[in-house]
Design a protein around this motif. Structure first.
Motif, PDB file in Angstrom:
ATOM      1  N   SER A 169       0.718  -1.205  -0.039  1.00  0.00           N
ATOM      2  CA  SER A 169      -0.106  -0.058  -0.057  1.00  0.00           C
ATOM      3  C   SER A 169       0.874   1.278  -0.092  1.00  0.00           C
ATOM      4  O   SER A 169       0.536   2.144  -0.895  1.00  0.00           O
ATOM      5  CB  SER A 169      -0.918   0.042   1.245  1.00  0.00           C
ATOM      6  OG  SER A 169      -1.787   0.818   1.276  1.00  0.00           O
ATOM      7  N   ALA A 170       1.905   1.062   0.838  1.00  0.00           N
ATOM      8  CA  ALA A 170       3.020   2.434   0.942  1.00  0.00           C
ATOM      9  C   ALA A 170       3.518   2.587  -0.572  1.00  0.00           C
ATOM     10  O   ALA A 170       3.687   3.760  -0.930  1.00  0.00           O
ATOM     11  CB  ALA A 170       3.918   2.162   1.972  1.00  0.00           C
ATOM     12  N   ILE A 192      -5.866  -8.819 -18.439  1.00  0.00           N
ATOM     13  CA  ILE A 192      -4.596  -8.609 -17.915  1.00  0.00           C
ATOM     14  C   ILE A 192      -4.889  -9.040 -16.248  1.00  0.00           C
ATOM     15  O   ILE A 192      -6.014  -8.784 -15.958  1.00  0.00           O
ATOM     16  CB  ILE A 192      -4.683  -6.995 -17.693  1.00  0.00           C
ATOM     17  CG1 ILE A 192      -4.281  -6.412 -19.006  1.00  0.00           C
ATOM     18  CG2 ILE A 192      -3.446  -6.491 -17.058  1.00  0.00           C
ATOM     19  CD1 ILE A 192      -2.949  -6.339 -19.677  1.00  0.00           C
ATOM     20  N   ASP A 193      -4.013  -9.612 -15.683  1.00  0.00           N
ATOM     21  CA  ASP A 193      -3.922 -10.065 -14.582  1.00  0.00           C
ATOM     22  C   ASP A 193      -3.177  -9.200 -13.396  1.00  0.00           C
ATOM     23  O   ASP A 193      -2.167  -8.904 -13.914  1.00  0.00           O
ATOM     24  CB  ASP A 193      -3.340 -11.569 -14.275  1.00  0.00           C
ATOM     25  CG  ASP A 193      -4.325 -12.416 -14.766  1.00  0.00           C
ATOM     26  OD1 ASP A 193      -5.462 -12.178 -15.004  1.00  0.00           O
ATOM     27  OD2 ASP A 193      -3.842 -13.641 -14.893  1.00  0.00           O
ATOM     28  N   GLY A 194      -3.767  -8.774 -12.439  1.00  0.00           N
ATOM     29  CA  GLY A 194      -2.840  -7.881 -11.558  1.00  0.00           C
ATOM     30  C   GLY A 194      -3.351  -8.018  -9.950  1.00  0.00           C
ATOM     31  O   GLY A 194      -3.497  -9.275  -9.655  1.00  0.00           O
ATOM     32  N   TYR A 195      -3.117  -7.240  -9.207  1.00  0.00           N
ATOM     33  CA  TYR A 195      -3.431  -7.165  -7.874  1.00  0.00           C
ATOM     34  C   TYR A 195      -4.166  -6.005  -7.218  1.00  0.00           C
ATOM     35  O   TYR A 195      -4.094  -5.066  -7.942  1.00  0.00           O
ATOM     36  CB  TYR A 195      -2.063  -7.597  -6.888  1.00  0.00           C
ATOM     37  CG  TYR A 195      -1.421  -8.923  -7.502  1.00  0.00           C
ATOM     38  CD1 TYR A 195      -1.431 -10.004  -6.817  1.00  0.00           C
ATOM     39  CD2 TYR A 195      -0.392  -8.890  -8.413  1.00  0.00           C
ATOM     40  CE1 TYR A 195      -0.996 -11.049  -7.198  1.00  0.00           C
ATOM     41  CE2 TYR A 195       0.280  -9.935  -8.942  1.00  0.00           C
ATOM     42  CZ  TYR A 195       0.044 -11.128  -8.208  1.00  0.00           C
ATOM     43  OH  TYR A 195       0.885 -12.180  -8.614  1.00  0.00           O
ATOM     44  N   VAL A 196      -4.796  -6.462  -6.046  1.00  0.00           N
ATOM     45  CA  VAL A 196      -5.075  -4.907  -5.264  1.00  0.00           C
ATOM     46  C   VAL A 196      -3.886  -4.424  -4.627  1.00  0.00           C
ATOM     47  O   VAL A 196      -3.318  -5.102  -3.780  1.00  0.00           O
ATOM     48  CB  VAL A 196      -6.060  -5.300  -4.205  1.00  0.00           C
ATOM     49  CG1 VAL A 196      -6.382  -4.307  -3.326  1.00  0.00           C
ATOM     50  CG2 VAL A 196      -7.634  -5.812  -4.941  1.00  0.00           C
ATOM     51  N   SER A 232      -3.209  -3.047  -9.528  1.00  0.00           N
ATOM     52  CA  SER A 232      -1.943  -2.868 -10.308  1.00  0.00           C
ATOM     53  C   SER A 232      -2.281  -2.662 -11.950  1.00  0.00           C
ATOM     54  O   SER A 232      -1.179  -2.758 -12.621  1.00  0.00           O
ATOM     55  CB  SER A 232      -1.003  -3.832  -9.976  1.00  0.00           C
ATOM     56  OG  SER A 232      -1.505  -5.132 -10.345  1.00  0.00           O
ATOM     57  N   ILE A 233      -3.199  -2.977 -12.341  1.00  0.00           N
ATOM     58  CA  ILE A 233      -3.591  -2.685 -13.903  1.00  0.00           C
ATOM     59  C   ILE A 233      -3.504  -1.124 -14.143  1.00  0.00           C
ATOM     60  O   ILE A 233      -4.244  -0.483 -13.823  1.00  0.00           O
ATOM     61  CB  ILE A 233      -4.662  -3.429 -13.950  1.00  0.00           C
ATOM     62  CG1 ILE A 233      -4.756  -4.629 -13.775  1.00  0.00           C
ATOM     63  CG2 ILE A 233      -5.050  -3.257 -15.672  1.00  0.00           C
ATOM     64  CD1 ILE A 233      -6.255  -5.749 -13.945  1.00  0.00           C
ATOM     65  N   THR A 247      -5.491  -5.705   0.410  1.00  0.00           N
ATOM     66  CA  THR A 247      -4.187  -5.512  -0.535  1.00  0.00           C
ATOM     67  C   THR A 247      -3.644  -6.921  -0.887  1.00  0.00           C
ATOM     68  O   THR A 247      -3.570  -7.805   0.088  1.00  0.00           O
ATOM     69  CB  THR A 247      -3.313  -4.505   0.043  1.00  0.00           C
ATOM     70  OG1 THR A 247      -2.977  -5.038   1.318  1.00  0.00           O
ATOM     71  CG2 THR A 247      -3.761  -2.960  -0.025  1.00  0.00           C
ATOM     72  N   GLY A 248      -3.063  -7.295  -1.946  1.00  0.00           N
ATOM     73  CA  GLY A 248      -2.538  -8.422  -2.356  1.00  0.00           C
ATOM     74  C   GLY A 248      -3.519  -9.391  -2.892  1.00  0.00           C
ATOM     75  O   GLY A 248      -2.952 -10.174  -3.828  1.00  0.00           O
TER      76      GLY A 248
END
Lengths: 273, 273, 273
Positions: A46-47, A175-179, A191-192, A262-263
């Protein structure tokens, strides 16, 4: 001379203020701007996003001081990351994963050994839990006052947090990403990035399907432009102010309602009827 | 000229900002640093610790403005405390109990009667609940601008909060103290200071038993150096960054899990097998 | 040059800091004071009160930047409100309803069309959700640097939020108003101002009955002077530091206990035995 501070120290303690006092003691003309001290405790991912979203808006020469440091007191290294003419003093734990890559010619350093030795000698003998005060703030002040060449030593490859990156899925169909982050409103930052999609794919109105964590979100069928494109209480996805795909409930709190963390993985797929 | 602000006003209202505006109106060159506005409402003990933990890191000549003031509108007195070349303007309710004793030659004053009279005359006629704005901020600005000798009057003995002090227990076999503060991470700060123990007793590794409030903590058997000395989720005690014994759950929230409150008694005993 | 910031952006994100960086980029000498970033999300009424309570304490020439903006990305207009020699740059949604009326000769403007055009052209192509950064902060910086006459265009009548006003009830026997704000302590700020009552009615000790939302509050029989006029845990009403009637539980949280929300009606009636 501008310093930008980001920590998970909160504002109910004197931690952030003491770091400011340490900087101003060595560097009385510094202008200190708080970015955030309310990063979720120990949430480096997050940071990393919050630091990124501020980085290029600060003036060249800014020294960021980023202390989200679950490894304090262990052998984790300090580092100084340079990117786009700005610097960040921080534990080497991935907090600059995004900011360090947003500009060409980024690089990372350890501090010079003689400086580390001097700071270790000045540390209160009992204190092993506040390197923000005893190590990172003095280093940031030295960066402001003495500059990179007199503070930075050995070049290093900094630690990277993988969840800041997205990738095309194997079928090439999305697209694959993350929170990466939940903001104050419960809006979810993924992260997209808008630049991950070709211009047709990123265009508002292109039909998509989105999954965040366990939640399929069939209600979202396109990427919207702004909150008002949904009814109050309705779900929407849109390109956020830092260029990343965000998911929100209009006038509501998406992260809370859908228990997103997150994650969590996020999938964006183009829709074929 | 530096002012350091500590209140329980929070940041959802304009209270803190109005105090800053009042200071800057009288003293445009003041550099104002927020220490904390998120002190638990009316918790003078917690504020006393937070103020202490910042005090000596601020430059000599700093004027602190400390307003945690459950007695606003009553007959409680204002006071100005001097300690180590720094000053604090505050209600006389114990908020400087620790900071006032950390340096030799501390002393406390009331403001000069003619100044109090002048400020009372300027107060809005209806307002009896915001002495932070109407009394303490103007006094702090005067301290910055005019200095101690023109603002301070009668010497007084300031009110002291007893829970900031620890004492040897009757058997001589340990130290009794109190919980002074819970920090942002739920770490508990006690009033037992590293200097209260002889050097053998304070040494890392010395076997101890600790009780906080109702909770015996047999899992803690020594004073650790840092969080990483415990497993994630594990309990530990360590000397915190201000030199006081702290109790924490690594990557967790000790205060919440064990329902600890400021003012709870804390016992540290040397262990004899 | 002073800027005062008020938003509902919170402090866990970089939003507020980025607005500061934008202001300082255009106007490096600006002194920026945070009023609050913890306005309840989208609560324009609450923000209107907090802005009012700070307004006249800031120096003449101050430019406030007030961004509580549920309509971001829609056709809602920007506006610049002048009142008492101070200015506010904000969305035209009622956030200056109180501050704009507290001084004579208040007026409101749109920004000049050529400035809006220029700022729209500089906006990142994907970003429709952060006008705080892309529109309002640059406008505030221009107001500081160039002044009203070069930034303000067409005069407008700004949007007004009706709940900031109180009125005599039909029988002439009291005042009707609204809950405007809950402060950090859960104290409820109403829209009934001390100047709404004749001096006999406003006097401490005059017997009254008060209703807030659904709750009749028979325990309150007079307007008190300060918290200490009630026992701990007891209810009281008093004229708050901005001159509005407030309702509180001494050493407690009235808003939480009575489930009061901003916008709830409030009635004050003179009591006839």
């Amino acid at each position: 001379m501008t310093a930008g501070l980001i920590t998970d120290f909160g504002l109910q303690d004197a931690y952030a203020a003491v770091m400011k006092a340490v900087i101003l003691d060595r560097c009385p003309d510094a202008r200190i701007i708080d970015i955030s001290h309310d990063i979720e405790p120990r949430n480096v991912l997050s940071a990393a996003f919050v630091l990124y979203s501020a980085w290029n808006w600060f003036p060249p020469g800014t020294v960021f001081l980023a202390v989200v440091d679950p490894g304090v007191g262990t052998g984790r290294r300090e580092c100084i990351v340079e990117s786009g003419g700005r610097f960040c003093v921080c534990p080497d734990n991935g907090i600059t994963s995004l900011a360090g890559r947003m500009n060409k010619n980024s690089r990372a350093f350890r501090a010079r050994p003689e400086i580390l030795k001097q700071l270790a000698a000045q540390k209160p003998y009992y204190a092993a839990t506040f390197d923000g005060r005893d190590l990172f703030a003095p280093l940031a002040a030295m960066m402001l006052k003495l500059g990179r060449d007199r503070v930075c030593g050995e070049r290093i490859e900094p630690v990277i947090v993988r969840e800041v990156f997205s990738r095309k899925d194997s079928s090439g169909d999305g697209i694959d990403g993350y929170v990466m982050h939940l903001d104050r409103f419960g809006n979810v930052v993924t992260s997209i990035h808008v630049s991950d999609l070709d211009s047709a794919g990123a265009a508002a109105g292109r039909e998509v399907r989105i999954q965040a964590g366990e939640a399929m979100l069939p209600e979202i069928q396109t990427v919207s432009r702004t909150y008002a494109d949904a009814v109050p209480g309705g779900l929407l996805a849109y390109w956020g102010s830092a260029g990343f795909l965000e998911i929100a409930v209009r006038e509501g709190n998406f992260g809370y309602l859908h228990k997103v963390k997150t994650g969590n993985p996020v999938k964006l797929r183009y829709f074929h009827a």
